[in-house]
Design a protein around this motif. Structure first.
Motif, PDB file in Angstrom:
ATOM      1  N   PRO A 254       0.840  -1.205   0.000  1.00  0.00           N
ATOM      2  CA  PRO A 254       0.000   0.000   0.000  1.00  0.00           C
ATOM      3  C   PRO A 254       0.871   1.251   0.000  1.00  0.00           C
ATOM      4  O   PRO A 254       1.971   1.265   0.556  1.00  0.00           O
ATOM      5  CB  PRO A 254      -0.805  -0.123   1.283  1.00  0.00           C
ATOM      6  CG  PRO A 254      -0.004  -1.034   2.160  1.00  0.00           C
ATOM      7  CD  PRO A 254       0.681  -1.986   1.240  1.00  0.00           C
ATOM      8  N   PRO A 255       0.402   2.315  -0.637  1.00  0.00           N
ATOM      9  CA  PRO A 255       1.188   3.563  -0.656  1.00  0.00           C
ATOM     10  C   PRO A 255       1.257   4.193   0.727  1.00  0.00           C
ATOM     11  O   PRO A 255       0.355   4.034   1.561  1.00  0.00           O
ATOM     12  CB  PRO A 255       0.406   4.443  -1.640  1.00  0.00           C
ATOM     13  CG  PRO A 255      -0.992   3.905  -1.594  1.00  0.00           C
ATOM     14  CD  PRO A 255      -0.846   2.429  -1.375  1.00  0.00           C
ATOM     15  N   ALA A 256       2.351   4.893   0.973  1.00  0.00           N
ATOM     16  CA  ALA A 256       2.506   5.607   2.238  1.00  0.00           C
ATOM     17  C   ALA A 256       1.601   6.832   2.241  1.00  0.00           C
ATOM     18  O   ALA A 256       1.319   7.422   1.204  1.00  0.00           O
ATOM     19  CB  ALA A 256       3.963   6.009   2.439  1.00  0.00           C
ATOM     20  N   SER A 257       1.143   7.218   3.414  1.00  0.00           N
ATOM     21  CA  SER A 257       0.291   8.406   3.522  1.00  0.00           C
ATOM     22  C   SER A 257       0.461   9.021   4.903  1.00  0.00           C
ATOM     23  O   SER A 257       0.938   8.363   5.831  1.00  0.00           O
ATOM     24  CB  SER A 257      -1.181   8.048   3.285  1.00  0.00           C
ATOM     25  OG  SER A 257      -1.632   7.135   4.273  1.00  0.00           O
ATOM     26  N   GLY A 258       0.092  10.281   5.013  1.00  0.00           N
ATOM     27  CA  GLY A 258       0.090  10.927   6.310  1.00  0.00           C
ATOM     28  C   GLY A 258       1.396  11.571   6.716  1.00  0.00           C
ATOM     29  O   GLY A 258       1.527  12.020   7.864  1.00  0.00           O
ATOM     30  N   TYR A 259       2.359  11.645   5.821  1.00  0.00           N
ATOM     31  CA  TYR A 259       3.628  12.276   6.195  1.00  0.00           C
ATOM     32  C   TYR A 259       3.490  13.783   6.227  1.00  0.00           C
ATOM     33  O   TYR A 259       2.739  14.378   5.469  1.00  0.00           O
ATOM     34  CB  TYR A 259       4.726  11.893   5.186  1.00  0.00           C
ATOM     35  CG  TYR A 259       5.123  10.439   5.253  1.00  0.00           C
ATOM     36  CD1 TYR A 259       5.355   9.816   6.485  1.00  0.00           C
ATOM     37  CD2 TYR A 259       5.261   9.677   4.103  1.00  0.00           C
ATOM     38  CE1 TYR A 259       5.727   8.483   6.545  1.00  0.00           C
ATOM     39  CE2 TYR A 259       5.632   8.347   4.164  1.00  0.00           C
ATOM     40  CZ  TYR A 259       5.862   7.751   5.384  1.00  0.00           C
ATOM     41  OH  TYR A 259       6.217   6.428   5.438  1.00  0.00           O
TER      42      TYR A 259
END
Length: 259
Positions: A254-259
């Motif tokens: 899954p793609p990273a998110s929330g950075y």
């Protein structure tokens, strides 16, 4: 005095003869010396040599469907160790060794060492199955700190010789390392690196199968597992980009998110 000397010599000869009749502890020079290696192990003769390893590695991407990953398993380093953990052979699938990630050379060695080190004649443990167990809060947390990699086994990107015959060590807790078997006996380990860890595992499986070195049917499977396909497990491995298993697409990291 002369009689006593002859009598003593006769007694000594009789004692030697008696000892031989009852089992002398002296080694019979006609017999081979004992060895610390188990009789069932032939060391590096049990695992593929460098030439055979390269052929198996190059053939693997075209077997059993797509291997997935970033490059479909076509840019790979491979290493094999024997039962005692000694590095026996290195191979790279590309004609130009430096075309494959140079960092994969040491990782392949460490994966082979790990798979051999944590498997037995009755239990096969691929490095893929160490992933979840090695995370914080799990039972093998910090396992990657064990068996530090021997710096004498490090070499440049085109080096297929440095480390051969040495115990290189290293512990890797993600896919790409599998134990090797002949019959019921673990004879060593294979490590593959050069793509995603999921693709590395797929190529390692194919090399092992091509070499006829798969675990016996009596040993539980050491194949990679994913929670999305197989359910929750302490032996699960995360998905990688473009994850395939046995030629079937499983999913994607899954793609990273929330950075």
């Amino acid at each position: 005095m002369r009689v006593r000397d002859l009598f003593g010599a006769a007694l000594a000869a009789a004692a030697i003869a008696a000892c031989g009749a009852t089992g002398s502890t002296a080694r019979d020079e006609s017999q081979p010396a004992s060895t610390s290696t188990p009789a069932r192990s032939k060391g590096c003769d049990d695992v593929p040599n460098a030439s055979d390893l390269k052929k198996l590695l190059q053939a693997a991407p075209s077997q059993n469907g797509d291997a997935g990953g970033l490059n479909h398993g076509k840019f790979m380093w491979a290493a094999v160790v024997n039962r005692n953990g000694e590095l026996c052979a290195l191979a790279v699938s590309t004609d130009d060794a430096a075309a494959t990630w140079p960092g994969s050379r040491g990782i392949a060695i460490a994966k082979a060492s790990s798979a051999n080190a944590f498997s037995s004649d009755t239990s096969a443990l691929s490095t893929a199955r160490l992933y979840t167990l090695s995370l914080p809060g799990h039972s093998l947390w910090s396992i990657a700190n064990g068996n530090p990699f021997n710096p004498e086994c490090l070499g440049p990107a085109n080096d297929l010789k440095t480390g051969i015959g040495k115990v290189c060590g290293g512990t890797i807790a993600f896919g790409g390392g599998v134990p090797l078997y002949k019959g019921q006996t673990r004879v060593g380990g294979l490590g593959v690196s050069g793509d995603t860890s999921c693709a590395d595992h797929e190529i390692a499986k194919r090399v092992r199968q091509g070499g006829g070195l798969t675990p016996p049917s009596s040993v539980p499977s050491d194949d990679i597992t994913y929670t999305s396909a197989d359910g929750a497990s302490p032996f699960a491995h995360p998905l990688c980009p473009n994850t395939f298993r046995d030629g079937k697409k499983i999913g994607d990291e899954p793609p990273a998110s929330g950075y």
